[in-house]
Design an enzyme around this catalytic site. Structure first.
Site, PDB file in Angstrom:
ATOM      1  N   ILE A  84       1.243   4.329   3.488  1.00  0.00           N
ATOM      2  CA  ILE A  84      -0.174   5.002   4.971  1.00  0.00           C
ATOM      3  C   ILE A  84      -1.083   3.761   4.699  1.00  0.00           C
ATOM      4  O   ILE A  84      -1.039   2.805   3.473  1.00  0.00           O
ATOM      5  CB  ILE A  84      -0.820   6.092   4.593  1.00  0.00           C
ATOM      6  CG1 ILE A  84      -1.910   5.499   2.689  1.00  0.00           C
ATOM      7  CG2 ILE A  84       0.458   7.235   3.983  1.00  0.00           C
ATOM      8  CD1 ILE A  84      -2.705   6.447   2.497  1.00  0.00           C
ATOM      9  N   GLU A 118     -11.977  -0.743  10.886  1.00  0.00           N
ATOM     10  CA  GLU A 118     -11.660  -1.812  10.543  1.00  0.00           C
ATOM     11  C   GLU A 118     -11.402  -1.817  12.451  1.00  0.00           C
ATOM     12  O   GLU A 118     -11.220  -2.660  13.261  1.00  0.00           O
ATOM     13  CB  GLU A 118     -11.086  -3.355  10.452  1.00  0.00           C
ATOM     14  CG  GLU A 118     -10.880  -4.242  10.903  1.00  0.00           C
ATOM     15  CD  GLU A 118     -12.214  -5.163  10.628  1.00  0.00           C
ATOM     16  OE1 GLU A 118     -12.132  -6.007  12.189  1.00  0.00           O
ATOM     17  OE2 GLU A 118     -13.548  -4.900  10.201  1.00  0.00           O
ATOM     18  N   GLY A 166      -7.339   2.928   4.755  1.00  0.00           N
ATOM     19  CA  GLY A 166      -9.001   3.527   5.022  1.00  0.00           C
ATOM     20  C   GLY A 166      -9.414   3.054   5.715  1.00  0.00           C
ATOM     21  O   GLY A 166     -10.231   2.398   7.061  1.00  0.00           O
ATOM     22  N   VAL A 167      -9.437   1.279   4.844  1.00  0.00           N
ATOM     23  CA  VAL A 167     -10.552   0.838   5.215  1.00  0.00           C
ATOM     24  C   VAL A 167      -9.922  -0.231   7.043  1.00  0.00           C
ATOM     25  O   VAL A 167     -10.935  -0.582   6.943  1.00  0.00           O
ATOM     26  CB  VAL A 167     -10.834  -0.378   4.128  1.00  0.00           C
ATOM     27  CG1 VAL A 167      -9.040  -1.319   3.834  1.00  0.00           C
ATOM     28  CG2 VAL A 167     -11.861  -1.312   4.645  1.00  0.00           C
ATOM     29  N   HIS A 177       0.527  -1.539  -0.080  1.00  0.00           N
ATOM     30  CA  HIS A 177      -0.204  -0.049  -0.217  1.00  0.00           C
ATOM     31  C   HIS A 177       1.086   1.059   0.058  1.00  0.00           C
ATOM     32  O   HIS A 177       1.609   2.060   0.815  1.00  0.00           O
ATOM     33  CB  HIS A 177      -1.058  -0.129   1.247  1.00  0.00           C
ATOM     34  CG  HIS A 177      -1.760   0.989   1.352  1.00  0.00           C
ATOM     35  ND1 HIS A 177      -2.402   2.293   2.146  1.00  0.00           N
ATOM     36  CD2 HIS A 177      -3.094   1.018   0.590  1.00  0.00           C
ATOM     37  CE1 HIS A 177      -3.425   2.398   1.385  1.00  0.00           C
ATOM     38  NE2 HIS A 177      -3.623   2.039   0.602  1.00  0.00           N
TER      39      HIS A 177
END
Length: 147
Positions: free
Chosen positions: A55, A63, A58-59, A49
């Protein structure tokens, strides 16, 4: 009420690399929770990523917030995954990302109960780094018997 990683593992069925809450520092049954995720460069998702500018996806921030919600739900109703229960993430609304989460950050996870009805919980959540908002969301979880 403080929880270390050993107690957290009793209240969440998740394990590495998907256990995303390292510590709980505040817990008010039926009301709120504050916990932390220490973000390390050793996280497996950093390999793919944005490897040159890593970073946290976002998911996975969402979570982590949902896992904090699950801990609060389990503790409030005095149930455990070992008893055959699980909290599913069933919805998220008004999710907004305000800053990236990077290796070395300590992600503070906060969830406040908005309401609970028949095992369906709605939470107002915020993830911050050094007091700066990284993500906010309304998260919906459902308690279910699975075994």
């Amino acid at each position: 009420m403080v929880m270390d990683i050993n107690e957290i593992r009793d209240y969440l069925p998740h394990r590495y690399p998907f256990l995303l809450v390292d510590r709980v520092t505040e817990l008010n049954l039926g009301e709120s929770i504050v916990g932390y995720k220490n973000v390390s460069i050793n996280e497996p998702f950093f390999n793919g990523h944005f490897p040159h500018h890593p970073i946290m996806p976002g998911v996975l921030v969402v979570e982590a917030l949902a896992q904090a919600c699950g801990i609060l739900g389990f503790k409030t109703v005095n149930k455990l995954p070992a008893d055959g229960y699980v909290y599913y993430l069933v919805g998220s609304d008004n999710v907004r990302f305000k800053r990236p989460v990077m290796p070395g950050d300590q992600l503070q996870l906060r969830a406040d109960v908005i309401r609970e009805k028949r095992g369906i919980w709605k939470f107002a959540c915020q993830a911050t780094v050094d007091g700066e908002l990284a993500c906010e969301a309304e998260i919906i979880c459902a308690e279910r018997k699975v075994a």
